[in-house]
Design an enzyme around this catalytic site. Sequence first.
Site, short mmCIF file in Angstrom:
data_model
loop_
_atom_site.label_atom_id
_atom_site.label_comp_id
_atom_site.label_asym_id
_atom_site.label_seq_id
_atom_site.Cartn_x
_atom_site.Cartn_y
_atom_site.Cartn_z
N THR A 291 0.82 -1.21 0.00
CA THR A 291 0.00 0.00 0.00
C THR A 291 0.85 1.26 0.00
O THR A 291 0.44 2.30 -0.52
CB THR A 291 -0.91 -0.01 1.24
OG1 THR A 291 -1.74 -1.16 1.17
CG2 THR A 291 -1.80 1.21 1.31
N TYR B 89 -8.13 0.61 -4.04
CA TYR B 89 -6.86 1.07 -4.62
C TYR B 89 -6.08 -0.16 -5.03
O TYR B 89 -6.40 -1.28 -4.63
CB TYR B 89 -6.07 1.91 -3.61
CG TYR B 89 -5.56 1.10 -2.45
CD1 TYR B 89 -6.33 0.88 -1.33
CD2 TYR B 89 -4.28 0.52 -2.49
CE1 TYR B 89 -5.88 0.11 -0.28
CE2 TYR B 89 -3.82 -0.25 -1.44
CZ TYR B 89 -4.63 -0.46 -0.34
OH TYR B 89 -4.18 -1.23 0.69
N SER C 223 1.46 -7.46 -0.95
CA SER C 223 2.23 -8.46 -0.20
C SER C 223 1.47 -9.76 0.02
O SER C 223 2.06 -10.75 0.47
CB SER C 223 2.74 -7.89 1.12
OG SER C 223 1.71 -7.77 2.06
N THR D 25 1.68 -4.45 4.28
CA THR D 25 1.55 -4.85 5.69
C THR D 25 0.93 -6.23 5.86
O THR D 25 1.06 -6.83 6.93
CB THR D 25 0.71 -3.82 6.47
OG1 THR D 25 -0.57 -3.71 5.85
CG2 THR D 25 1.39 -2.47 6.52
N ASP D 26 0.27 -6.75 4.82
CA ASP D 26 -0.43 -8.04 4.97
C ASP D 26 0.50 -9.16 5.41
O ASP D 26 0.14 -9.98 6.26
CB ASP D 26 -1.10 -8.45 3.64
CG ASP D 26 -2.44 -7.75 3.44
OD1 ASP D 26 -2.82 -6.92 4.28
OD2 ASP D 26 -3.11 -8.05 2.43
N LYS E 92 -0.11 -8.45 12.42
CA LYS E 92 -1.03 -7.39 11.98
C LYS E 92 -2.34 -7.61 12.72
O LYS E 92 -2.97 -8.67 12.59
CB LYS E 92 -1.23 -7.48 10.46
CG LYS E 92 -2.10 -6.36 9.92
CD LYS E 92 -2.13 -6.34 8.39
CE LYS E 92 -2.99 -5.19 7.90
NZ LYS E 92 -3.00 -5.06 6.43
N GLU F 20 -2.38 -30.66 26.54
CA GLU F 20 -3.53 -31.56 26.48
C GLU F 20 -3.28 -32.68 25.47
O GLU F 20 -3.71 -33.80 25.66
CB GLU F 20 -4.80 -30.78 26.09
CG GLU F 20 -5.38 -29.98 27.24
CD GLU F 20 -6.72 -29.37 26.86
OE1 GLU F 20 -7.70 -30.11 26.72
OE2 GLU F 20 -6.75 -28.14 26.68
N1 GLU Z 1 -2.78 -6.09 0.65
C1 GLU Z 1 -1.88 -4.98 0.65
C2 GLU Z 1 -0.46 -5.45 0.86
O1 GLU Z 1 -0.14 -6.12 1.79
C3 GLU Z 1 -2.37 -4.01 1.57
C4 GLU Z 1 -1.81 -3.97 2.91
C5 GLU Z 1 -0.80 -2.87 3.06
O2 GLU Z 1 0.18 -2.76 2.35
O3 GLU Z 1 -1.01 -2.11 3.98
O4 GLU Z 1 0.39 -5.14 0.06
#
Ligand code: GLU
Length: 365
Positions: free
Chosen positions: A40, A53, A86, A119-120, A192, A311
């Site tokens: 992103t 986007y 990502s 971030t994914d 995340k 367990e």
């Molecule tokens: N799905 C995107 C990625 O991981 C959006 C998450 C992001 O970058 O914040 O590239």
Amino acid sequence: MNKLYKSAFTASLLLALAAGLQPAAAEGQPKVLILATGGTIAGVANTNSPTGYDAGKVKATDLVAAVPQLRQLADCHVEQFCNIASQDMNSDIWVRLSARVNEALLKEGYNSVVITHGTDTMEETAFFLENTLQCDNPVVFVGSMRPTTAISPDGPSNLYDAVHVAVSPESQKRGVLVTLGGKIFESRDLFKNDINHVDAFSSRYNGPIGRVDAGDVHYFANPIHGERPYWGIPADAVLPRVDIVHAYAGCTGDTIDAAVANGAQGIVIAGTGNGNMTQDCLAGVKRAVEKGVIVVRSSRIPHGFVNRNHEISDDDAGTLSSYDLSPEHARILLQLLIYHISHEPSPKYQLDLQKCFESGYFVNK
Ligand code: GLU
């Protein structure tokens, strides 16, 4: 290129032009390589949608040009490594990325590396590098939750923070770090925890280990590891298939049979609670273990430790427990271990597999 992005882009270029009037990198500044992989932070909105986007669209050079203040911090060099969202990251890219970072730090005289990333799956790529980089120089991951064309994009300030962290002497010997929203995290316990908010990352145990603000970088925790793990993986390595099977009420062992039939050499169970699963699922695990598949019990719960023989009897089932590692992190460690076992069969590499999960170490350097 849409209209909104065009105007943001033009503003960035004007800023970059202004920056061009400033002196180039000052003598003695730390040399930082910025490797852009997409996400992103390089995302651009589709004007037809108020929310949608596309990640991984803006070029690395434009990302850096939009933050001319970076010149005050470091002699930054930029490279487009890939440009993907990502969720499309994979272990082939990981091994090449790790090799590139090792090369930059060990052979090309860079002091630190900053990696822009979605971030994914940032927690996964960062953990892979944590285990495969050969030196202690700072390597800092950074992303953003809002694309470049958002009303208030968080990418430029996050990028500035990441370079700030990368050049801080306090960042040495802390392994691979992640910065987002002014917080600094280690990779081992990162996850995340928010789909939308700019403060999207959390840590499973220690919380962020530091903060970065416009003025300075502040650490308030010691690194988790006394000594960094290191696992050498060649740039052309093909890592084994390791699947994650999610446990839930009524889950059945045939999902595990399917993973084995699909060629998984390792399986991580994202178990309920302390790595638990239904009896049927456990029977499937035992069938997999009998076929030589390594099975690790982890948990779908973000906090806590999956202990041996809690367990479920690991001694009886022939399984390992993930200890503090999330299913995603346990999967990466298992990929590295299986690769290692099949490529380094010398006695030197006889590993206590369970210990590898508990300590976070593979072998000493
Ligand atoms: N799905 C995107 C990625 O991981 C959006 C998450 C992001 O970058 O914040 O590239």
